[in-house]
Motif scaffolding. Structure first.
Motif, PDB file in Angstrom:
ATOM      1  N   ALA B  64       8.166 -14.925  -3.264  1.00 44.49           N
ATOM      2  CA  ALA B  64       8.688 -13.684  -2.690  1.00 44.49           C
ATOM      3  C   ALA B  64       7.956 -13.319  -1.404  1.00 44.49           C
ATOM      4  N   GLU B  65       6.664 -13.569  -1.381  1.00 47.04           N
ATOM      5  CA  GLU B  65       5.874 -13.276  -0.174  1.00 47.04           C
ATOM      6  C   GLU B  65       6.380 -14.095   1.012  1.00 47.04           C
ATOM      7  N   GLU B  66       6.570 -15.382   0.783  1.00 48.36           N
ATOM      8  CA  GLU B  66       7.047 -16.232   1.877  1.00 48.36           C
ATOM      9  C   GLU B  66       8.442 -15.829   2.329  1.00 48.36           C
ATOM     10  N   ALA B  67       9.292 -15.515   1.353  1.00 46.81           N
ATOM     11  CA  ALA B  67      10.664 -15.130   1.689  1.00 46.81           C
ATOM     12  C   ALA B  67      10.683 -13.849   2.512  1.00 46.81           C
ATOM     13  N   THR B  68       9.845 -12.896   2.126  1.00 54.53           N
ATOM     14  CA  THR B  68       9.808 -11.615   2.833  1.00 54.53           C
ATOM     15  C   THR B  68       9.297 -11.795   4.264  1.00 54.53           C
ATOM     16  N   VAL B  69       8.312 -12.678   4.430  1.00 55.90           N
ATOM     17  CA  VAL B  69       7.818 -12.963   5.777  1.00 55.90           C
ATOM     18  C   VAL B  69       8.918 -13.582   6.628  1.00 55.90           C
ATOM     19  N   ARG B  70       9.646 -14.533   6.032  1.00 51.87           N
ATOM     20  CA  ARG B  70      10.726 -15.188   6.785  1.00 51.87           C
ATOM     21  C   ARG B  70      11.814 -14.191   7.182  1.00 51.87           C
ATOM     22  N   LEU B  71      12.136 -13.263   6.266  1.00 52.79           N
ATOM     23  CA  LEU B  71      13.131 -12.240   6.608  1.00 52.79           C
ATOM     24  C   LEU B  71      12.637 -11.395   7.774  1.00 52.79           C
ATOM     25  N   ARG B  72      11.380 -10.987   7.696  1.00 53.64           N
ATOM     26  CA  ARG B  72      10.822 -10.172   8.775  1.00 53.64           C
ATOM     27  C   ARG B  72      10.860 -10.905  10.113  1.00 53.64           C
ATOM     28  N   LEU B  73      10.444 -12.164  10.102  1.00 49.94           N
ATOM     29  CA  LEU B  73      10.422 -12.940  11.338  1.00 49.94           C
ATOM     30  C   LEU B  73      11.828 -13.121  11.889  1.00 49.94           C
ATOM     31  N   SER B 124       0.447  -8.706   0.733  1.00 50.28           N
ATOM     32  CA  SER B 124       1.286  -8.903   1.913  1.00 50.28           C
ATOM     33  C   SER B 124       2.706  -8.359   1.730  1.00 50.28           C
ATOM     34  N   LEU B 125       3.221  -8.372   0.497  1.00 51.47           N
ATOM     35  CA  LEU B 125       4.599  -7.949   0.278  1.00 51.47           C
ATOM     36  C   LEU B 125       4.891  -6.554   0.831  1.00 51.47           C
ATOM     37  N   PRO B 126       4.107  -5.553   0.456  1.00 51.67           N
ATOM     38  CA  PRO B 126       4.391  -4.214   0.981  1.00 51.67           C
ATOM     39  C   PRO B 126       4.293  -4.150   2.501  1.00 51.67           C
ATOM     40  N   VAL B 127       3.382  -4.929   3.072  1.00 49.03           N
ATOM     41  CA  VAL B 127       3.190  -4.907   4.524  1.00 49.03           C
ATOM     42  C   VAL B 127       4.451  -5.362   5.255  1.00 49.03           C
ATOM     43  N   HIS B 128       4.984  -6.511   4.823  1.00 50.25           N
ATOM     44  CA  HIS B 128       6.135  -7.068   5.532  1.00 50.25           C
ATOM     45  C   HIS B 128       7.417  -6.302   5.223  1.00 50.25           C
ATOM     46  N   PHE B 129       7.523  -5.828   3.980  1.00 54.21           N
ATOM     47  CA  PHE B 129       8.666  -4.992   3.632  1.00 54.21           C
ATOM     48  C   PHE B 129       8.667  -3.740   4.497  1.00 54.21           C
ATOM     49  N   ASP B 130       7.475  -3.171   4.650  1.00 57.40           N
ATOM     50  CA  ASP B 130       7.343  -1.935   5.407  1.00 57.40           C
ATOM     51  C   ASP B 130       7.610  -2.143   6.891  1.00 57.40           C
ATOM     52  N   ALA B 131       7.300  -3.316   7.392  1.00 62.81           N
ATOM     53  CA  ALA B 131       7.534  -3.596   8.808  1.00 62.81           C
ATOM     54  C   ALA B 131       9.027  -3.489   9.116  1.00 62.81           C
ATOM     55  N   VAL B 132       9.842  -4.091   8.272  1.00 65.92           N
ATOM     56  CA  VAL B 132      11.293  -4.032   8.482  1.00 65.92           C
ATOM     57  C   VAL B 132      11.802  -2.598   8.307  1.00 65.92           C
ATOM     58  N   ARG B 133      11.235  -1.921   7.299  1.00 65.69           N
ATOM     59  CA  ARG B 133      11.641  -0.536   7.058  1.00 65.69           C
ATOM     60  C   ARG B 133      11.301   0.353   8.263  1.00 65.69           C
ATOM     61  N   GLN B 134      10.137   0.116   8.849  1.00 66.49           N
ATOM     62  CA  GLN B 134       9.725   0.933   9.992  1.00 66.49           C
ATOM     63  C   GLN B 134      10.621   0.695  11.201  1.00 66.49           C
ATOM     64  N   ILE B 135      11.007  -0.554  11.392  1.00 64.83           N
ATOM     65  CA  ILE B 135      11.943  -0.870  12.479  1.00 64.83           C
ATOM     66  C   ILE B 135      13.236  -0.094  12.283  1.00 64.83           C
ATOM     67  N   THR B 136      13.704  -0.065  11.033  1.00 64.02           N
ATOM     68  CA  THR B 136      14.939   0.660  10.729  1.00 64.02           C
ATOM     69  C   THR B 136      14.787   2.145  11.049  1.00 64.02           C
ATOM     70  N   LEU B 137      13.690   2.728  10.578  1.00 65.79           N
ATOM     71  CA  LEU B 137      13.446   4.151  10.826  1.00 65.79           C
ATOM     72  C   LEU B 137      13.431   4.463  12.322  1.00 65.79           C
ATOM     73  N   ASP B 138      12.714   3.626  13.089  1.00 67.57           N
ATOM     74  CA  ASP B 138      12.596   3.863  14.526  1.00 67.57           C
ATOM     75  C   ASP B 138      13.951   3.776  15.222  1.00 67.57           C
ATOM     76  N   LEU B 139      14.706   2.732  14.874  1.00 69.34           N
ATOM     77  CA  LEU B 139      15.995   2.544  15.544  1.00 69.34           C
ATOM     78  C   LEU B 139      16.972   3.663  15.210  1.00 69.34           C
ATOM     79  N   VAL B 140      16.956   4.118  13.960  1.00 72.98           N
ATOM     80  CA  VAL B 140      17.847   5.219  13.582  1.00 72.98           C
ATOM     81  C   VAL B 140      17.462   6.488  14.349  1.00 72.98           C
TER      82      VAL B 140
END
Lengths: 210, 210
Positions: B64-73, B124-140
């Motif tokens: 899951a960690e690797e998958a989440t990193v790949r999604l973020r990238l 690492s999971l919360p970190v990368h999940f949160d990175a995508v979430r933060q991008i969403t928040l900023d763009l909205v």
DNA sequence: ACCTGAACACCGTTCAAGT
DNA sequence: ACCTGAACACCGTTCAAGT
């Protein structure tokens, strides 16, 4: 004659297996339930369930069928008490869907994920799923005609709104809401509010509403 | 010295286990993979994986960690080539998310469902999940300021749009799209179109756009 | 340091035998 | 007609023993 000593013949084992499967599922929260544990709790042998269901998948199909019927009934009942305006009924539908999901998380995940049974192997599953889908399609079309939703192609417009409700409910039952700085004690309120935010935001501004 | 005869010491077993777990998962489509099968495919004993992961859950956490990193990238890369307007970047984010989900369905289900690992047990999971979430928040927030989205509370507005993308992707990987009279061969196109239908429908009508 | 392989307690499923 | 319980082939996990 209901005695405390369990008889050799259970009598209503088939339905008991379905009910106990639901109980175990919602109790443990795990999506995969053990047929042996269900049998154990009912006081029957490990082989007994297979007299009524050829496989665990088959048992889960029966569970999914009942869950889907209950969702449909819940939705239809809530719509009976809903205001007549299509846009309000659409909101009621969304709230109803979300509430059912949050109150029956494991059943919701079972029927949604479709990974533990064969959707097409059931005669009733597609019927009841389609009933809810048709209600969604009709309400979206009516809300568009009433000018409360922007015009757009069907079924894409309806699919999007269904996906919105599904995604919101799913994020909660998947435990993702904790990462969205949302008050988990009022998850239901927050989710319904988020849903209505979109629906209201979609209302076209009309010059002179008659 | 890479020989055809497998050595007693595998050497890179830990990473091989993660990679093979992903391969088996996406190959079978089943969300639950067998540790024994992963070991078997790698030519190691059934106990070997437990020298590197204390449990299957722990192995799935690593996957899951690797998958989440790949999604973020994937998301961050796609945004580099995206137009500057927040509303367009938001659409790009949604499309990126949906595309990744549809191309990696089992990994998507794994990281989303969170039923096979402990999200909080990972650093690492919360970190990368949160990175995508933060991008969403900023763009909205930026799209709201630009007047391309109606004003509304955060994080509820962002949550709703994320749930929309999640729900659309999830309906496809769960096999629900077949019931929505949608061309499954163009699922990706349909889903992105449905998403944009909502985003475009949310644009406030402005009297005089400067 | 890392891996093997027998062992244990589970599981889904089958089926002759019981009632 | 329906259920039992031993049996089979799996599984996750442990651990003494091997290299």
């Amino acid at each position: 004659m209901p005695t405390t000593k369990r008889p050799y013949h259970h009598g209503k084992l088939r339905q008991s297996l379905i009910d106990m499967a639901v109980t175990v599922a919602e109790e443990t929260g795990k999506d995969i339930i053990s047929v042996r544990e269900v049998a154990r709790r009912l006081g029957v042998s490990s082989g007994a369930p297979f007299r009524h269901f050829p496989s665990r998948e088959s048992l889960m199909t029966a569970v999914a069928e009942e869950a889907t019927v209950r969702l449909r009934l819940r939705v239809e009942r809530d719509l009976m008490d809903a205001p007549p305006a299509p846009i309000d009924r659409l909101k009621t539908l969304g709230r109803s869907f979300i509430q059912w999901a949050l109150h029956n998380p494991t059943q919701f995940k079972l029927v949604s994920s479709r990974n533990l049974f064969q959707f097409d192997s059931s005669a009733s599953l597609p019927v009841h799923f389609d009933a809810v889908r048709q209600i969604t399609l009709d309400l979206v079309a009516q809300a568009q005609e009433a000018g409360d939703l922007p015009p757009g192609p069907l079924p894409e417009s309806a699919l999007a709104l269904r996906a919105l409700a599904y995604g919101l409910a799913r994020m909660q039952v998947d435990g993702q809401l904790a990462q969205w700085q949302v008050d988990v004690t009022h998850a239901e309120t927050t989710l319904v509010a988020s849903l209505n935010l979109i629906v209201d935001g979609l209302r076209p501004t009309r010059p002179h509403p008659n």
